[in-house]
Design an enzyme around this catalytic site. Structure first.
Site, PDB file in Angstrom:
ATOM      1  CB  CYS A 192      -5.041  -2.266 -63.283  1.00 40.40           C
ATOM      2  SG  CYS A 192      -5.786  -2.169 -64.942  1.00 40.40           S
TER       3      CYS A 192
ATOM      4  CG  HIS B   5      -5.575   2.194 -62.167  1.00 43.23           C
ATOM      5  ND1 HIS B   5      -4.272   1.760 -62.231  1.00 43.23           N
ATOM      6  CD2 HIS B   5      -6.188   1.717 -63.279  1.00 43.23           C
ATOM      7  CE1 HIS B   5      -4.096   1.054 -63.330  1.00 43.23           C
ATOM      8  NE2 HIS B   5      -5.241   1.005 -63.990  1.00 43.23           N
TER       9      HIS B   5
ATOM     10  CD  GLU C 108      -2.367   2.951 -59.657  1.00 44.98           C
ATOM     11  OE1 GLU C 108      -2.028   2.423 -60.740  1.00 44.98           O
ATOM     12  OE2 GLU C 108      -3.416   2.625 -59.053  1.00 44.98           O
TER      13      GLU C 108
END
Length: 238
Positions: free
Chosen positions: A95, A185, A187
């Protein structure tokens, strides 16, 4: 064996981090790294970034800051990215990290002309991804969590576009042999993106966006999440 460096360029909301851990924790967990296999440096707080040659790979986290904010630490991080790429250190920017890498390496980051993107979106791979060390074998289209106002408006010269999307044409790119950026993202899990939708609901309303509708897009993203483990395996196998 060399460790993987996680460059902290920001964190999640403080109260949420106290409950669930921060971006660096989510990233290390996603890479399936034991606590002695990774280290973190807080670039946002001004901690000096170490020599790239000391590590097997590096991840640059997301941030609530913007690449165009003009902070000194952002310029320092850009300079380090250039050194890392010159040193052939495998990198993964997430990001803000993706946008920072694009900006540092000759592209351009800035506000997306169509505004905020948030929720879970379809990420579509390009043909070039079929030969990529970490993207190959993934489905042509898979879901990824997104929450961003800025984007990589222009990719660096010579970059390989690996993935695109309906809102953002630059969902992933690679520069050189092993420096990747992903706008989505990997994660984040579904509860995390739902938290971000809730906390940005007023902002969404101001932009004419319907938070309730956006929440219906949220689903699990196992293929996106697998990129962290794939990246770690690539770094540690070199």
């Amino acid at each position: 064996m060399k460790k993987i460096l996680i460059v902290k360029t920001g964190g999640t909301y403080a109260d949420y981090a106290a409950e669930r851990g921060d971006f660096v924790d989510w990233t290390a967990q996603g890479m399936r790294l034991a606590c002695d296999r990774w280290v973190s440096v807080d670039a946002q707080a001004g901690e000096p970034l170490p020599a790239p040659e000391e590590f097997a790979g590096g991840v640059i986290t997301g941030s609530h800051d913007m690449v165009t904010d003009g902070f000194g630490w952002i310029d320092d991080a850009k300079a380090w990215i250039r050194r890392a790429v010159d040193a052939r250190l495998p990198l993964l920017g997430i990001c803000f990290g993706h946008q920072l890498m694009a900006d540092a390496l000759g592209g351009r980051a800035g506000y997306h002309p169509d505004g905020l993107e948030i929720g879970t979106t379809d990420v579509t791979l390009t043909e070039a991804a079929g030969d990529d060390p970490i993207f190959r074998d993934l489905p042509r289209t898979f879901p990824g969590h997104v929450t961003h106002s800025q984007t990589a408006l222009e990719l660096p010269s010579g970059a390989t576009l690996l993935a695109t999307g309906a809102h953002d044409p630059h969902q992933s790119f690679r520069v050189s042999e092993a420096a990747w950026g992903v706008q989505f993202h990997p994660e984040f899990d579904a509860p995390a993106i739902l938290e971000y939708i809730a906390r940005r609901e007023l902002e969404l309303a101001e932009q004419g966006l319907d938070a309730a509708r956006i929440r219906t897009t949220v689903r699990d993203t196992p293929e996106s999440a697998s990129l962290l483990e794939r990246f770690a395996a690539y770094c540690l196998s070199r």
